[in-house]
Design an enzyme around this catalytic site. Structure first.
Site, short mmCIF file in Angstrom:
data_model
loop_
_atom_site.label_atom_id
_atom_site.label_comp_id
_atom_site.label_asym_id
_atom_site.label_seq_id
_atom_site.Cartn_x
_atom_site.Cartn_y
_atom_site.Cartn_z
N HIS A 72 4.65 -6.04 -2.00
CA HIS A 72 3.67 -6.99 -2.54
C HIS A 72 3.05 -6.49 -3.84
O HIS A 72 3.08 -5.29 -4.16
CB HIS A 72 2.57 -7.24 -1.51
N GLU B 90 2.32 -4.57 7.49
CA GLU B 90 2.11 -3.14 7.26
C GLU B 90 1.78 -2.44 8.56
O GLU B 90 1.39 -3.07 9.56
CB GLU B 90 0.98 -2.95 6.23
#
Length: 232
Positions: A23, A98
């Protein structure tokens, strides 16, 4: 590993080609705060990084699908990429999140040992099965979650090229699975590009890793915190 001409990578039915993208930058990356599974937006630099990597990936032929973690920083990056790749719909997948960092989430990395000593010691432990207090995952749990996720995606898209937008800790685990002798890939920069092929017989191989040449051309600094052992 250096890049190659996208059009030279002809796909065959025996493998799936997965383009991995971390990201874009967030304010917490810039401040050195651990995000884990907390839902933090991209900042303006991160959005510009996402546009840059989207322009690059728009030149990749025959992209069949775009997958993303359901956390906002990854999903917004994926939406920008998908819009440039023929307007594909982003498929959200929470198994691409994550690593959960337990009591360390939201803390500044430089203050972890002082503020959260027990969780910090668990975080830096060499034991791969060491969980982090506060509901945090071990390295082994993260590895099992994200490698199983990518395997499912690959089985669904055999003979196709797919983009997956995720996070530093996840991408490092995937590299460890695909790399010879399970070596570490080091820090993963914001919106860097990696390519992994998953072939029949559970054979993984790395074709490209942590390439951020699209950012260098625009003069961006690799300022994003995380993507290494301090995942985020």
């Amino acid at each position: 590993m250096s890049g190659s001409n996208p059009t030279s990578r002809d796909l065959v039915s025996s493998y799936a080609e997965i383009i991995l993208v971390r990201h874009g930058e967030t304010d917490w990356n810039a401040l050195g705060k651990l995000q884990g599974q907390l839902d933090v937006d991209l900042n303006e630099v991160g959005r510009q990084q996402a546009v840059a990597v989207a322009e690059r990936l728009s030149m990749e032929p025959h992209v069949s699908a775009v997958y993303s973690s359901d956390l906002k920083r990854a999903h917004e990056t994926a939406e920008i990429i998908a819009a440039k790749c023929g307007g594909l719909q982003v498929i959200r997948d929470p198994t691409l999140r994550e690593r959960h960092l337990g009591d360390l989430q939201g803390q500044v990395y430089s203050e972890l040992n002082r503020l959260k000593p027990e969780a910090y010691q668990a975080f830096i432990s060499a034991k791969r099965d060491q969980e982090i207090p506060g509901g945090g995952e071990s390295i082994d749990q993260l590895y099992q979650r994200c490698t199983s996720s990518l395997q499912r995606i690959a089985e669904k898209h055999r003979g196709e090229r797919v983009i997956v937008v995720s996070h530093g800790g996840v991408i490092r685990s995937l590299y460890r699975r695909a790399a010879p002798k399970g070596r570490s890939g080091g820090k993963v920069h914001n919106t860097s590009v990696g390519i992994i092929r998953l072939a029949e017989g559970d054979v993984w191989s790395v074709q490209l890793w942590n390439d951020s040449s699209h950012l260098k051309q625009l003069g961006f600094l690799k300022s994003g915190f995380g993507g290494g052992t301090a995942s985020g």
